[in-house]
Design an enzyme around this catalytic site. Structure first.
Site, PDB file in Angstrom:
ATOM      1  CG  ASP A  22      -1.175   7.920   1.000  1.00  0.00           C
ATOM      2  OD1 ASP A  22      -1.418   8.853   1.079  1.00  0.00           O
ATOM      3  OD2 ASP A  22      -1.769   7.404  -0.675  1.00  0.00           O
ATOM      4  CG  ASP A  30      -1.820   0.836   1.294  1.00  0.00           C
ATOM      5  OD1 ASP A  30      -2.354   1.534   0.551  1.00  0.00           O
ATOM      6  OD2 ASP A  30      -1.801   1.571   2.788  1.00  0.00           O
TER       7      ASP A  30
END
Length: 348
Positions: free
Chosen positions: A93, A91
């Site tokens: 952020d 992922d």
């Protein structure tokens, strides 16, 4: 931990026989899914207990972080022993960098990712950030992309496979040392899964219309200082930047996610098109598809990599309002990163 480990082993054995619905673990936890590898929970607990002194504490019971780290250790131990990892997806952020920030040169995760590439693993960034322009992804990931390009120039890397799948599962870019911004766009028709080809554009836009209407209602009902942002494969609410950028409360964000999700699930297009409604930290978005499709698309594009050879690292693994949760369907292990920088500690 030993008993739970044995329950998981029994569940895996039943999976292999095609009877996982009859496992002891499934009877105890009906929502339990598929396990691609065993989990060495007993050994992992002893490892974390030596570090965190969990069993030595008198008044503080095992915490969420104790459990999270024990599960992470068990997952990584199992994957390391079952064979080489062919694909590691991350992922963006809050996993690789702070919310809304960028992956800069000094980020401690970069040398670890380079080590994965040197060992022959492929790397994917599966992110909710949905851009059609390579320059936007370069802005967010320039530290990693520059480092890979420098490693190739210094003959430390040969021809590494690094892909970025944005908008959960909508825009694919691949690292190319000769391309502008070190990224080349991969046309959707060349990497789409067969199931994704059946998604009709009319249904996609209808779903986004319903989502936009639901988001507007939440903004009005809770009097949020927010504006609607509509994209071709997503719609969301973001803070109004004037006079200053607002900070939404967690409760406002989660209420918006849950209301919108329920409305979409009951709608006609929501029954035809997979979607993901999630809390982005200070915004809420609805994307077409989700990270399970994103991870599976990376696996197929990179040569048909199996779930048992894939590791997904993310920060959101709750069942509601969290967009990493569904990636568990196709990745062997999902390591729950508590904060930016946690992946560097995991790979150590």
């Amino acid at each position: 931990m030993h008993d739970v480990e044995e329950l998981i082993n029994d569940h895996i054995a039943q999976q292999k026989r095609g009877n996982h619905a009859r496992s002891k673990l499934k009877l105890l936890v009906p929502s339990v899914g598929v396990f691609f590898t065993p989990l060495h929970l007993e050994e992992a607990f002893k490892f974390q207990d030596d570090r965190r002194k969990i069993s030595s504490r008198r008044f503080v019971p095992p915490s969420f972080n104790d459990i999270r780290l024990t599960l992470n250790s068990a997952q990584l131990m199992s994957l390391a022993r079952s064979g080489p990892v062919q694909l590691v997806t991350f992922d963006g952020d809050v996993t690789l960098y702070d919310d809304g920030e960028s992956l800069t040169d000094e980020n401690p995760v970069i040398p670890r990712i380079l080590r994965l590439l040197r060992q022959g693993s492929h790397v994917g960034i599966v992110t909710a950030a949905g851009y059609t322009d390579a320059s936007r992804y370069y802005d967010r990931l320039h530290g990693l992309l520059d480092a890979v390009a420098n490693a190739i120039s210094d003959k430390e890397l040969g021809d590494p496979r690094v892909v970025i799948l944005g908008g959960e599962s909508n825009y694919l870019f691949e690292f190319d040392v000769h391309a502008e911004h070190f990224l080349k766009h991969v046309p959707r028709k060349t990497w789409m899964l067969d199931e994704m080809r059946s998604w009709q554009e009319e249904d996609i836009q209808s779903l986004l219309d319903v989502a936009e209407s639901a988001l507007k209602a939440c903004v009005d009902n809770m009097e949020l200082s927010a504006e609607i942002l509509r994209k071709d494969r997503a719609v969301g609410i973001i803070p109004v930047p004037i006079p200053s950028k607002q900070k939404f409360t967690r409760e406002q964000l989660e209420e918006t996610v849950l209301v919108t999700q329920q409305i979409l699930e009951l709608s006609s297009p929501g029954k035809k098109i997979p979607f993901c409604a999630f809390n982005g930290g200070n915004d809420v978005f609805v994307d077409i598809g989700d990270k399970s499709w994103g991870v599976l698309s990376c696996q197929q594009y990179l040569g048909g990599i199996l779930g048992s050879q894939t590791l997904h690292v993310g920060d959101q693994f709750l069942s509601a309002g969290a967009n990493d949760f569904k990636a568990r369907q196709f990745a062997t292990l999902d390591s729950h990163a508590q904060r930016p920088g946690s992946p560097a500690q995991l790979k150590q």
